[in-house]
Design a protein around this motif. Sequence first.
Motif, PDB file in Angstrom:
ATOM      1  N   GLU A 150      35.583   9.030 -30.387  1.00  0.00           N
ATOM      2  CA  GLU A 150      36.265   8.365 -31.496  1.00  0.00           C
ATOM      3  C   GLU A 150      37.742   8.732 -31.570  1.00  0.00           C
ATOM      4  O   GLU A 150      38.582   7.898 -31.909  1.00  0.00           O
ATOM      5  CB  GLU A 150      35.566   8.711 -32.814  1.00  0.00           C
ATOM      6  CG  GLU A 150      34.114   8.219 -32.859  1.00  0.00           C
ATOM      7  CD  GLU A 150      33.443   8.522 -34.176  1.00  0.00           C
ATOM      8  OE1 GLU A 150      34.064   9.171 -35.053  1.00  0.00           O
ATOM      9  OE2 GLU A 150      32.282   8.109 -34.351  1.00  0.00           O
TER      10      GLU A 150
ATOM     11  N   LYS B  26      25.444   8.802 -29.842  1.00  0.00           N
ATOM     12  CA  LYS B  26      25.133   7.378 -29.686  1.00  0.00           C
ATOM     13  C   LYS B  26      23.737   7.062 -30.208  1.00  0.00           C
ATOM     14  O   LYS B  26      22.835   7.874 -30.099  1.00  0.00           O
ATOM     15  CB  LYS B  26      25.223   6.999 -28.203  1.00  0.00           C
ATOM     16  CG  LYS B  26      26.616   7.128 -27.616  1.00  0.00           C
ATOM     17  CD  LYS B  26      26.603   6.784 -26.129  1.00  0.00           C
ATOM     18  CE  LYS B  26      27.966   6.956 -25.490  1.00  0.00           C
ATOM     19  NZ  LYS B  26      27.964   6.672 -24.039  1.00  0.00           N
TER      20      LYS B  26
ATOM     21  N   GLN C  59      29.854   9.069 -28.026  1.00  0.00           N
ATOM     22  CA  GLN C  59      30.830   8.002 -28.229  1.00  0.00           C
ATOM     23  C   GLN C  59      32.145   8.639 -28.693  1.00  0.00           C
ATOM     24  O   GLN C  59      32.206   9.218 -29.784  1.00  0.00           O
ATOM     25  CB  GLN C  59      30.330   7.011 -29.288  1.00  0.00           C
ATOM     26  CG  GLN C  59      31.291   5.868 -29.587  1.00  0.00           C
ATOM     27  CD  GLN C  59      31.460   4.933 -28.418  1.00  0.00           C
ATOM     28  OE1 GLN C  59      30.487   4.542 -27.782  1.00  0.00           O
ATOM     29  NE2 GLN C  59      32.693   4.583 -28.113  1.00  0.00           N
TER      30      GLN C  59
END
Length: 224
Positions: free
Chosen positions: A198, A224, A196
């Motif tokens: 960021e 994740k 994921q």
Amino acid sequence: MSILAWEQIWEEIFRNNEWGKYPAEDLVRFIARNFYKVEDRKSIRILEVGSGPGANVWYIAREGFSVYGIDGSPTAVKRANERLDKEVQGWNGEIIQGDFTVIPYENDFFDAVIDNESICINSFEESNKIFSEIYRVLKSNGKIFTKTFANGSWGEGTGEKVGYNSWIVSEGPLKGTGYCRFSTKEDVLDLLNNFQIEEFEYITRSYQNGEHEIKEWVVVASKK
């Protein structure tokens, strides 16, 4: 040029040069934002792939975290261990010689993994394996900090092309360091497709009075 030859190049670089003593500002910011508020810092395990002579692991150990490093150069590993033993009394963790594509730790072991322009000296295919290993050893929601040279950076397109977006450059600060892969944004997203994202930053800095530019991607992602 074989992987062994590239490792020998970096062994010579670490053996004959005295540099890399202090961490980069963006790495310090990553550690501070994500882990400074943890009360029991020793409970946080942080791995650096390509730890070199120890600038980043030294800083992380000084901040009280449990620090681990893996590098292919025996000289770099020796210097990193000697520095930590001398300057960080009672540091916790280990710095070892090894291969990033087979990280010798169990699943879900680390809270964070750091790559400070080390994975990019591997082919795209090998880099895929390395990121898969990083994903494996990270805890759920564990963080990765990865920094890599971007396409258009000084050196790309010079010297000998040796693979996908990869060169043994003949110009710039990477000259003499062997294999280097220059990534597009799409390349980075592909390599990190299991994570994921960021933060995704693009950094440039000029050299030789603005005649050349070094371009880098700096990405923070989580499992994740």
